[in-house]
Design a protein around this motif. Structure first.
Motif, PDB file in Angstrom:
ATOM      1  N   LYS A  82      10.379  -6.562   7.132  1.00 10.13           N
ATOM      2  CA  LYS A  82       9.925  -7.951   7.023  1.00 10.13           C
ATOM      3  C   LYS A  82      10.758  -8.814   7.960  1.00 10.13           C
ATOM      4  CE  LYS A  82       8.327  -9.555   3.203  1.00 10.13           C
ATOM      5  NZ  LYS A  82       8.163 -10.034   1.815  1.00 10.13           N
ATOM      6  N   GLU A  84      11.951 -12.582   9.724  1.00  6.80           N
ATOM      7  CA  GLU A  84      12.384 -13.862   9.162  1.00  6.80           C
ATOM      8  C   GLU A  84      11.222 -14.817   8.943  1.00  6.80           C
ATOM      9  OE1 GLU A  84      15.359 -15.188  11.895  1.00  6.80           O
ATOM     10  OE2 GLU A  84      16.967 -14.015  10.949  1.00  6.80           O
ATOM     11  N   ASP A  85      10.155 -14.672   9.723  1.00  8.29           N
ATOM     12  CA  ASP A  85       8.994 -15.547   9.551  1.00  8.29           C
ATOM     13  C   ASP A  85       7.919 -14.919   8.654  1.00  8.29           C
ATOM     14  OD1 ASP A  85       8.023 -13.599  11.218  1.00  8.29           O
ATOM     15  OD2 ASP A  85       7.530 -14.942  12.887  1.00  8.29           O
ATOM     16  N   GLY A  86       8.271 -13.839   7.947  1.00  9.71           N
ATOM     17  CA  GLY A  86       7.375 -13.282   6.935  1.00  9.71           C
ATOM     18  C   GLY A  86       6.416 -12.220   7.406  1.00  9.71           C
ATOM     19  N   ARG A  87       6.419 -11.867   8.685  1.00 12.97           N
ATOM     20  CA  ARG A  87       5.554 -10.785   9.161  1.00 12.97           C
ATOM     21  C   ARG A  87       6.103  -9.430   8.711  1.00 12.97           C
ATOM     22  NH1 ARG A  87       5.994 -10.473  14.786  1.00 12.97           N
ATOM     23  NH2 ARG A  87       7.949 -11.633  14.572  1.00 12.97           N
ATOM     24  N   LYS A 129       2.521  -5.178   0.130  1.00  8.73           N
ATOM     25  CA  LYS A 129       3.402  -6.039   0.932  1.00  8.73           C
ATOM     26  C   LYS A 129       4.440  -6.787   0.101  1.00  8.73           C
ATOM     27  CE  LYS A 129      -0.199  -9.623   1.056  1.00  8.73           C
ATOM     28  NZ  LYS A 129      -1.129 -10.351   1.962  1.00  8.73           N
ATOM     29  N   ASP A 134      13.415  -8.179   1.898  1.00 11.68           N
ATOM     30  CA  ASP A 134      13.794  -8.981   3.057  1.00 11.68           C
ATOM     31  C   ASP A 134      15.296  -9.197   3.184  1.00 11.68           C
ATOM     32  OD1 ASP A 134      14.168 -10.689   0.944  1.00 11.68           O
ATOM     33  OD2 ASP A 134      12.665 -12.154   1.548  1.00 11.68           O
TER      34      ASP A 134
END
Length: 360
Positions: A82, A84-87, A129, A134
């Motif tokens: 994951k 930092e921008d959530g992808r 997901k 993270d």
């Protein structure tokens, strides 16, 4: 499976009882598993068929299932990260797909469509997901595998198989930092020989390594450095990882010879080193040559490479009566640079100029 297979070809049966998520600070490795798994059946009549994502749970197998008796099984190891921008990113899944089929060919297991291999894993990770951790250094470990499920005894290839993918959220491999490990050079047991199954990811290779691993632990070592199975002179792998040595201005790794796994991280390290203008050579290197390089002060770094650890620095090598200390007891500069580069690409912190990542 046809190469045109898409995620719509995968039947999804969602679990009605979702598990509580484990403590992200105490994930460890391979201890927790997500709510769902992927299954695909194979028969001679239908080929690979009935791809489905179902609630995670036990398999029901006949006691005479051929995997138990003749070891027809292959697996892969991959990770999802994951950003930092959530992808969510998969690292070089196409290479795992290709290697999976190389292993299957050696074990006489029917090939699996590589495009569908990647797409099925992408779909499963998308379903799960919420399980991708993270925290720094964490990932979702992905274990694709295939087993022979035909019931019956008789030494021959099975005609029924099950392909499955399970997922496990995993914590940082190095909870206490990148500390170099102590390696014992194994000169009694061998892991594989050319013409065998050493280049395949099959369970028997790992079973064959366990005895030497126990002996290494008894000698207060962390891992085993394997030598070739014929002359027991030439370096092959360290534990379940590929291995690299920095000798002078050159980085050397054993050449692929039929008994060494073609590691995805190994390939990535070679590509990175060459892109940085650092000389890297794939060739035979004997333990005697390595000991001489250490004696002359030319062996300055050593490290293993693999999916789980990425880069595992080696601080000491024990061989016969020799105790070779490498570096100053901390991770070497090049090892650290490689670790930062690969993990940076995997997590989206470093630009992926090689096009290695696939976004879920």
């Amino acid at each position: 499976m046809a190469s045109t297979a898409k995620s719509t070809d995968i039947r999804i049966v969602r679990s009605e009882a979702l598990k509580p998520k484990p403590d992200p600070e105490h994930l460890g490795f391979g201890k927790y598993f997500t709510d769902h798994m992927l299954l695909v059946d194979y028969t001679e009549e239908k080929g690979w068929h009935d791809a489905r994502i179902v609630p995670y749970g036990p398999f029901s197998l006949d006691p005479s299932a051929m995997v138990f008796h003749y070891g027809q099984t292959v697996f892969e190891g991959m990770k999802a990260f994951k950003t930092e921008d959530g992808r969510i990113l998969l690292f070089r899944p196409d290479r795992n797909a290709a290697r999976f089929n190389i292993s299957c060919e050696r074990l006489n297991i029917p090939a699996f469509d590589e495009a569908f291999f990647v797409e099925s894993i992408r779909t499963l990770v998308e379903v799960e997901k919420a399980w991708v951790p993270d925290a720094e250094g964490s990932s979702l470990y992905i274990r694709p595998f295939v087993i022979a499920t035909e019931a019956g005894l008789g030494v021959r290839p099975a005609n029924r198989y099950l392909f499955s993918v399970i997922l496990s959220p995993s914590g940082a491999y190095y909870s206490g930092g990148l500390a170099p490990v102590h390696i014992r050079v194994e000169d009694a047991y061998v892991r594989s020989v050319r013409g065998g199954t050493g280049f395949a990811k099959t369970a028997g290779n790992y079973a064959a390594s366990l005895k030497a691993q126990v002996i290494a632990k008894q000698d207060h070592c962390d891992q085993v450095l394997w030598l070739d199975g014929i002359e027991q002179r030439y370096i092959e792998e360290v534990g379940s990882m590929n291995v690299f040595f920095k000798v002078g201005d050159e980085v050397i790794t054993p050449e692929l010879n039929g008994s060494i796994l073609d590691g995805i991280t190994r390939r990535s390290v070679i590509d990175l080193l060459r892109s940085w203008g650092i000389a890297v050579t794939e060739r035979k290197i004997s333990i005697e040559e390595l000991a001489e390089a250490h004696k002359n002060g030319k062996l300055t770094e050593a490290f293993g490479t693999g999916t789980a650890a990425v880069i595992s620095p080696v601080g000491r090598l024990s061989w016969k009566q020799e105790d070779m200390r490498i570096g100053d007891g901390t991770i070497g500069e090049l090892s650290h640079r490689l670790y930062d580069a690969i993990t940076g690409i995997q997590t989206g912190k470093v630009a992926d100029t090689f096009g290695w990542n696939l976004q879920v």
